[in-house]
Scaffold this active site. Structure first.
Site, PDB file in Angstrom:
ATOM      1  N   LEU A  39       0.831  -1.215   0.000  1.00  0.00           N
ATOM      2  CA  LEU A  39       0.000   0.000   0.000  1.00  0.00           C
ATOM      3  C   LEU A  39       0.856   1.252   0.000  1.00  0.00           C
ATOM      4  O   LEU A  39       1.819   1.372   0.758  1.00  0.00           O
ATOM      5  CB  LEU A  39      -0.907  -0.003   1.234  1.00  0.00           C
ATOM      6  CG  LEU A  39      -1.819   1.210   1.428  1.00  0.00           C
ATOM      7  CD1 LEU A  39      -3.162   0.784   2.011  1.00  0.00           C
ATOM      8  CD2 LEU A  39      -1.170   2.258   2.367  1.00  0.00           C
ATOM      9  N   LEU A  40       0.488   2.190  -0.868  1.00  0.00           N
ATOM     10  CA  LEU A  40       1.099   3.515  -0.935  1.00  0.00           C
ATOM     11  C   LEU A  40       0.085   4.542  -0.455  1.00  0.00           C
ATOM     12  O   LEU A  40      -1.097   4.436  -0.788  1.00  0.00           O
ATOM     13  CB  LEU A  40       1.540   3.795  -2.368  1.00  0.00           C
ATOM     14  CG  LEU A  40       1.897   5.212  -2.825  1.00  0.00           C
ATOM     15  CD1 LEU A  40       2.895   5.140  -3.987  1.00  0.00           C
ATOM     16  CD2 LEU A  40       0.681   6.046  -3.248  1.00  0.00           C
ATOM     17  N   ASN A  41       0.562   5.550   0.333  1.00  0.00           N
ATOM     18  CA  ASN A  41      -0.296   6.719   0.534  1.00  0.00           C
ATOM     19  C   ASN A  41       0.524   8.000   0.450  1.00  0.00           C
ATOM     20  O   ASN A  41       1.192   8.188  -0.560  1.00  0.00           O
ATOM     21  CB  ASN A  41      -1.199   6.595   1.770  1.00  0.00           C
ATOM     22  CG  ASN A  41      -0.497   6.445   3.089  1.00  0.00           C
ATOM     23  OD1 ASN A  41       0.299   5.537   3.285  1.00  0.00           O
ATOM     24  ND2 ASN A  41      -0.807   7.314   4.022  1.00  0.00           N
ATOM     25  N   ASP A  42       0.509   8.900   1.390  1.00  0.00           N
ATOM     26  CA  ASP A  42       0.964  10.283   1.217  1.00  0.00           C
ATOM     27  C   ASP A  42       2.314  10.421   0.513  1.00  0.00           C
ATOM     28  O   ASP A  42       3.279   9.734   0.865  1.00  0.00           O
ATOM     29  CB  ASP A  42       1.129  10.956   2.577  1.00  0.00           C
ATOM     30  CG  ASP A  42      -0.135  10.979   3.398  1.00  0.00           C
ATOM     31  OD1 ASP A  42      -1.143  10.391   2.970  1.00  0.00           O
ATOM     32  OD2 ASP A  42      -0.110  11.580   4.488  1.00  0.00           O
ATOM     33  N   ASP A 161       3.407  15.591  10.227  1.00  0.00           N
ATOM     34  CA  ASP A 161       3.597  16.001   8.827  1.00  0.00           C
ATOM     35  C   ASP A 161       4.381  17.310   8.686  1.00  0.00           C
ATOM     36  O   ASP A 161       3.913  18.259   8.051  1.00  0.00           O
ATOM     37  CB  ASP A 161       2.255  16.122   8.098  1.00  0.00           C
ATOM     38  CG  ASP A 161       1.324  14.963   8.326  1.00  0.00           C
ATOM     39  OD1 ASP A 161       1.831  13.857   8.603  1.00  0.00           O
ATOM     40  OD2 ASP A 161       0.090  15.138   8.238  1.00  0.00           O
TER      41      ASP A 161
END
Length: 482
Positions: A39-42, A161
């Site tokens: 899984l890839l996100n930000d 972040d």
């Protein structure tokens, strides 16, 4: 073997072990950044550094669900051809053992510095959060330096972040935050050396100003100068839908204003969504060697029904948007596809379409990946409709001045839509990949982004109108680079 090396070996073994499975997926994209597995996100740490773009990303390599995130890493010289580099960060230390969360990159004294959030949870699920530093001389191998900033008392542990930049001989950092009163906020810090930071207060949200009742958490802030203005991008959580606005679970958007670096004050206008589609979150920007502000976002939204995506059967999930150039026109941010994407073009054709209360199947181009440009769109009355590969529609109603993107839900097959108001439709730029669509309306005045999963044998584009309308078009097939 230390823990970092063990984790890197596990990741490499996972990539090799699933390579054949992943590559058999018919929905594997042709020109979008994807994870090699998992899984890839930000997007994280997006930067132009020493002649290359570096794009890091949140990554769970061992499954298509969330968990203790790693930082994956791609590099490129042209925003088109991307090389998957060695794993950059692993959740292997006490201060990031439950995830190396999102952050940014900056050049300091000729070395590439990554600033990220270390996530820690105890057995009861209580969270601790640390802002951490890692340093590299070659941009590939990173040495962790540990926490550089603890949690200020004004905020809950939802504090993450960090995005860092240099301005007026100082370094500044914005962090997405939640106040003790459960209000979303952007916190500001300053430093002379990237390791000693001073909390300068909140510059947006926090129960004050134009964003005082604007959700319970702000994620992924990014403050930068653009065309004489200072733009703050962030992703608020907890915004209720309001007619055509805020219809995703979480939003991404911006405010435009002026940042006073001397007094650490930011005055700004109202919030605007960056993208009106279904799948757009956590955008991050960089400025390149030509002075362009380039944006890349995650083509999804948190807390969706992720395991319903058909790609999970093939051991991978999610991707990035195409890179987009930003500008400000008439007080609003515009996004246009990065000019480098023209290098993908092949098999050009063009034509002119006239419709009179009819529908036609137009063979714009053979193949499943294309760029379609519609110009001089003239719709005096009625509605224009484009049906894309039988599973998505774009519509413009002249009577109501409304543009609509529709798709069949990949969860239950129902029709879902996203919309916005337009003064007039005069052009569309449409990028179609095997399982994604990105639409730029009126030279980037609005954009719509989504994943979609068309039927295997349906690659037809149908156009129709309820009254007379006409447009000219240009179309290109696009090369496969992944």
């Amino acid at each position: 073997m230390d823990l970092d090396k063990q984790l890197k070996k596990r990741v490499n073994d996972e990539i090799k072990g699933n390579k054949n499975k992943v590559e058999k997926d018919p929905f594997r994209l042709h020109y979008h950044i994807m994870p090699p597995v998992g899984l890839l996100n930000d997007p994280n740490g997006f930067i132009w550094w020493k002649g290359q773009y570096h794009l890091f990303y949140q990554w769970m390599p061992f499954k298509t669900g969330h968990g203790a995130k790693f930082w994956g890493h791609y590099s490129s010289t042209d925003l088109i051809h991307w090389k998957h580099e060695e794993l950059a960060l692993a959740p292997s230390d006490w201060y990031d053992k439950n995830g190396c969360y999102s952050g940014s990159a900056i050049d300091f004294e000729g070395k590439l510095h990554l600033l990220y959030t270390g996530n820690v949870k105890d057995e009861s699920g209580n969270r601790e959060t640390y802002q951490c530093l890692a340093v590299s001389e070659n941009g590939i191998n990173f040495e962790k330096k540990g926490p550089i900033l603890n949690l200020p008392s004004q905020y809950t542990a939802h504090f993450r972040d960090p995005k860092v930049w240099e301005q007026d001989d100082k370094y500044f950092m914005v962090i997405g935050a939640q106040t003790k009163e459960l209000k979303g906020a952007v916190a500001l810090f300053s430093s002379n050396n990237l390791t000693d930071w001073t909390h300068e207060g909140m510059i947006a949200g926090g129960g004050e100003g134009k964003l005082k009742n604007f959700g319970y958490m702000f994620e992924c802030p990014d403050l930068f100068h653009l065309n004489g203005h200072d733009v703050l991008i962030f992703s608020p959580q907890g915004i209720e839908a309001c007619e055509m606005k805020y219809n995703n679970v979480y939003q991404s958007g911006y405010v435009i204003g002026k940042f006073d670096s001397k007094n650490c004050v930011y005055t700004h206008g109202d919030f605007e969504e960056l993208d009106r589609g279904f799948d757009f979150y956590a955008p991050q920007t960089t400025i390149d060697n030509d002075g362009r502000r380039i944006l890349i976002a995650w083509m999804s939204v948190p807390d969706q029904n992720e395991q319903d995506h058909p790609t999970t059967e093939y051991k991978w999930l999610h991707n990035m948007t195409i890179p987009r150039e930003l500008s400000i026109v008439e007080g609003r941010v515009r996004q246009k596809p990065a000019i480098e994407l023209k290098e993908l073009r092949q098999n050009f054709s063009e034509g002119y379409v006239k419709l009179d209360k009819e529908s036609k199947a137009i063979n714009f181009s053979e193949g499943e990946t294309l760029e379609l440009q519609l110009d001089d769109v003239d719709i005096p009355n009625g509605m224009l409709e484009l049906t894309l590969y039988g599973n998505a529609r774009l519509l413009y109603s002249n009577e109501h001045s409304v543009f609509t993107m529709e798709r069949k839900s990949y969860v239950d097959g129902t029709i879902e839509k996203r919309q916005c108001k337009l003064d007039k439709l005069h052009s569309l730029t449409i990028f179609i990949d095997t399982s994604s669509i990105e639409v730029f309306v009126n030279d980037g005045e609005e954009s719509f982004t989504m994943r979609f999963y068309p039927y295997k044998n349906d690659k037809v584009i149908q156009v129709g109108s309820t009254e007379k309308c006409q447009f000219k078009y240009q179309v290109w097939n696009l090369k496969k680079v992944f």
